[in-house]
Motif scaffolding. Structure first.
Motif, PDB file in Angstrom:
ATOM      1  N   TYR A 269      -2.761   3.081  15.454  1.00  0.00           N
ATOM      2  CA  TYR A 269      -1.338   3.100  15.135  1.00  0.00           C
ATOM      3  C   TYR A 269      -0.685   4.213  15.943  1.00  0.00           C
ATOM      4  CZ  TYR A 269      -1.866  -0.044  11.124  1.00  0.00           C
ATOM      5  OH  TYR A 269      -2.092  -1.142  10.331  1.00  0.00           O
TER       6      TYR A 269
ATOM      7  N   PHE B 223       0.834  -1.195   0.000  1.00  0.00           N
ATOM      8  CA  PHE B 223       0.000   0.000   0.000  1.00  0.00           C
ATOM      9  C   PHE B 223       0.872   1.249   0.000  1.00  0.00           C
ATOM     10  CE2 PHE B 223      -3.804  -2.399   0.965  1.00  0.00           C
ATOM     11  CZ  PHE B 223      -3.282  -3.535   1.549  1.00  0.00           C
TER      12      PHE B 223
ATOM     13  N   PHE C  13       1.767  -0.446  14.170  1.00  0.00           N
ATOM     14  CA  PHE C  13       0.472  -1.021  14.502  1.00  0.00           C
ATOM     15  C   PHE C  13       0.370  -1.286  15.995  1.00  0.00           C
ATOM     16  CE2 PHE C  13      -3.239  -3.633  14.139  1.00  0.00           C
ATOM     17  CZ  PHE C  13      -3.048  -4.710  14.991  1.00  0.00           C
TER      18      PHE C  13
ATOM     19  N   GLN D  71       1.085  11.467   3.401  1.00  0.00           N
ATOM     20  CA  GLN D  71       0.818  12.119   4.679  1.00  0.00           C
ATOM     21  C   GLN D  71       1.308  13.558   4.629  1.00  0.00           C
ATOM     22  OE1 GLN D  71       2.621  10.363   8.215  1.00  0.00           O
ATOM     23  NE2 GLN D  71       1.018  11.211   9.526  1.00  0.00           N
TER      24      GLN D  71
ATOM     25  N   THR E 174      -3.176   0.320  -3.877  1.00  0.00           N
ATOM     26  CA  THR E 174      -2.899  -1.039  -3.435  1.00  0.00           C
ATOM     27  C   THR E 174      -2.357  -1.831  -4.620  1.00  0.00           C
ATOM     28  OG1 THR E 174      -4.837  -0.970  -1.977  1.00  0.00           O
ATOM     29  CG2 THR E 174      -3.807  -3.100  -2.342  1.00  0.00           C
TER      30      THR E 174
ATOM     31  N   LYS F 204      -2.838  -6.203  10.156  1.00  0.00           N
ATOM     32  CA  LYS F 204      -1.926  -5.116  10.468  1.00  0.00           C
ATOM     33  C   LYS F 204      -1.057  -4.768   9.266  1.00  0.00           C
ATOM     34  CE  LYS F 204       2.130  -7.417  12.430  1.00  0.00           C
ATOM     35  NZ  LYS F 204       2.935  -7.558  13.674  1.00  0.00           N
ATOM     36  N   LEU F 205      -0.758  -3.483   9.156  1.00  0.00           N
ATOM     37  CA  LEU F 205       0.155  -2.973   8.147  1.00  0.00           C
ATOM     38  C   LEU F 205       1.502  -2.701   8.793  1.00  0.00           C
ATOM     39  CD1 LEU F 205      -2.078  -0.366   6.250  1.00  0.00           C
ATOM     40  CD2 LEU F 205      -1.573  -2.728   5.609  1.00  0.00           C
TER      41      LEU F 205
ATOM     42  N   PHE G 123      -4.863   7.221   1.861  1.00  0.00           N
ATOM     43  CA  PHE G 123      -4.617   6.079   0.975  1.00  0.00           C
ATOM     44  C   PHE G 123      -4.481   6.520  -0.486  1.00  0.00           C
ATOM     45  CE2 PHE G 123      -4.816   1.978  -0.833  1.00  0.00           C
ATOM     46  CZ  PHE G 123      -5.717   2.021  -1.882  1.00  0.00           C
TER      47      PHE G 123
ATOM     48  N   PHE H 213      -2.773   7.515  15.907  1.00  0.00           N
ATOM     49  CA  PHE H 213      -3.711   7.596  14.798  1.00  0.00           C
ATOM     50  C   PHE H 213      -4.702   6.447  14.855  1.00  0.00           C
ATOM     51  CE2 PHE H 213      -2.077  11.023  12.271  1.00  0.00           C
ATOM     52  CZ  PHE H 213      -0.724  11.082  12.582  1.00  0.00           C
TER      53      PHE H 213
ATOM     54  N   GLY I 115      -7.794   9.044  10.760  1.00  0.00           N
ATOM     55  CA  GLY I 115      -8.116  10.319  11.361  1.00  0.00           C
ATOM     56  C   GLY I 115      -6.891  11.217  11.371  1.00  0.00           C
TER      57      GLY I 115
ATOM     58  N   ARG J 125      -2.244  13.972  19.460  1.00  0.00           N
ATOM     59  CA  ARG J 125      -0.842  14.143  19.830  1.00  0.00           C
ATOM     60  C   ARG J 125      -0.719  14.251  21.345  1.00  0.00           C
ATOM     61  NH1 ARG J 125      -1.926  14.973  14.977  1.00  0.00           N
ATOM     62  NH2 ARG J 125      -0.369  14.693  13.346  1.00  0.00           N
TER      63      ARG J 125
ATOM     64  N   TYR K 177       0.620   5.376   0.832  1.00  0.00           N
ATOM     65  CA  TYR K 177      -0.148   6.439   1.460  1.00  0.00           C
ATOM     66  C   TYR K 177       0.614   7.750   1.320  1.00  0.00           C
ATOM     67  CZ  TYR K 177      -3.332   3.218   3.901  1.00  0.00           C
ATOM     68  OH  TYR K 177      -4.290   2.283   4.210  1.00  0.00           O
TER      69      TYR K 177
ATOM     70  N   GLY L 157       1.099  17.185  10.074  1.00  0.00           N
ATOM     71  CA  GLY L 157       0.018  17.357  11.043  1.00  0.00           C
ATOM     72  C   GLY L 157      -1.267  16.633  10.707  1.00  0.00           C
ATOM     73  N   LYS L 158      -1.245  15.815   9.674  1.00  0.00           N
ATOM     74  CA  LYS L 158      -2.454  15.103   9.241  1.00  0.00           C
ATOM     75  C   LYS L 158      -2.247  13.591   9.307  1.00  0.00           C
ATOM     76  CE  LYS L 158      -4.439  18.928   7.677  1.00  0.00           C
ATOM     77  NZ  LYS L 158      -5.689  19.487   8.259  1.00  0.00           N
ATOM     78  N   GLY L 159      -3.341  12.867   9.151  1.00  0.00           N
ATOM     79  CA  GLY L 159      -3.250  11.424   9.056  1.00  0.00           C
ATOM     80  C   GLY L 159      -2.940  10.986   7.642  1.00  0.00           C
ATOM     81  N   PRO L 160      -2.427   9.767   7.477  1.00  0.00           N
ATOM     82  CA  PRO L 160      -2.142   9.259   6.129  1.00  0.00           C
ATOM     83  C   PRO L 160      -3.410   9.151   5.282  1.00  0.00           C
ATOM     84  CG  PRO L 160      -1.029   7.939   7.801  1.00  0.00           C
ATOM     85  CD  PRO L 160      -1.990   8.831   8.521  1.00  0.00           C
TER      86      PRO L 160
ATOM     87  N   PHE M 259       4.638  -0.399   8.190  1.00  0.00           N
ATOM     88  CA  PHE M 259       4.996   0.799   7.435  1.00  0.00           C
ATOM     89  C   PHE M 259       6.502   1.006   7.375  1.00  0.00           C
ATOM     90  CE2 PHE M 259       1.201   3.279   6.447  1.00  0.00           C
ATOM     91  CZ  PHE M 259       0.235   2.680   7.234  1.00  0.00           C
ATOM     92  N   GLY M 260       6.950   1.593   6.264  1.00  0.00           N
ATOM     93  CA  GLY M 260       8.292   2.141   6.198  1.00  0.00           C
ATOM     94  C   GLY M 260       8.305   3.516   6.850  1.00  0.00           C
ATOM     95  N   GLN M 261       9.487   4.114   6.918  1.00  0.00           N
ATOM     96  CA  GLN M 261       9.603   5.402   7.594  1.00  0.00           C
ATOM     97  C   GLN M 261       9.250   6.575   6.705  1.00  0.00           C
ATOM     98  OE1 GLN M 261      13.439   4.364  10.132  1.00  0.00           O
ATOM     99  NE2 GLN M 261      12.268   6.027  10.975  1.00  0.00           N
TER     100      GLN M 261
END
Lengths: 111, 113
Positions: free
Chosen positions: B35, A34, B45, A38, A49, A98-99, A46, B91, B105, B109, A36, A41-44, A101-103
């Protein structure tokens, strides 16, 4: 252990200068990969896929591709609004939902 | 259609206090995921819940952390006796069925003084 490594950590481009972001992964069995986006200050959010080697997905200036060991996010003629951190994540066959994630790659597009 | 709502957006706690983070999934979504993003680290996760059930909590620290998703109301992530190392962005994400295509979302923080 499932692992995702993204490179470069940060990338600065001029507006219109195309490039690619890399995501290398090791996973017991890949259920899905996947991408994403970001913003600070926000969420990822999508983007794509990919399920199997050879698959490609496109959206506006972005194209994601997948091989057996890595994925690329190609960005063509980027604009300043494409500036963001791009995250890659894998979902393993045996890892339930579960995902991993990379950095991320922090992309900056200068006008 | 409102997105995933998290509150509070910012929370400051002193060491030893409790933190409660709330998450209302998108309408029609019964799958919730938490997360954590530590400074300079990637998203990790923590837990996956369906209504009234914890499905996978393999990413949750064994002590002080708990999560619930009751039949009515938001999902709650609870951190007891917070320590400085708990400072992070938490998150929540939701989906209508089990999938990696998640709606996130904007995060809560937490700062522990």
């Amino acid at each position: 252990e499932d692992q995702v490594t993204q490179s470069p950590e940060a990338l600065r481009l001029q507006e219109g200068e195309s490039s690619s972001l890399n995501c290398s992964y090791t996973v017991s069995g890949l259920r899905g990969l996947f991408w994403y986006r970001q913003d600070p200050g926000k969420g990822p959010e999508f983007l794509f896929t990919l399920y199997s080697a050879g698959e490609e997905k496109e959206k506006e200036r972005l194209k994601a591709t997948l091989t057996k060991k890595e994925s690329f996010l190609h960005i063509t003629a980027p604009k300043p609004e494409d500036s963001a951190t791009y995250l890659c994540a894998v979902q393993a066959d045996e890892g339930a939902q579960k995902l991993v994630f990379g950095q991320g790659t922090r992309l900056t597009i200068n006008p | 259609n409102a997105g995933v709502m998290q509150n509070p957006r910012h929370l400051v706690r002193r060491r030893g206090q409790e933190a409660r983070l709330r998450c209302s999934p998108m309408k029609g979504h019964s799958h919730v995921y938490w997360y954590r993003q530590l400074p300079e680290e990637g998203l990790k996760f923590m837990v996956y819940l369906q209504k009234e059930n914890i499905i996978d909590e393999s990413g949750m620290p064994k002590e002080r952390f708990s999560a619930e998703f009751p039949k009515e109301g938001p999902s709650i992530l609870r951190i007891q006796q917070v320590v400085r190392g708990d400072s992070a962005a938490y998150f929540c994400a939701s989906s209508p069925f089990p999938t990696g295509e998640l709606f996130f979302g904007e995060g809560s923080r937490l700062t522990v003084l």
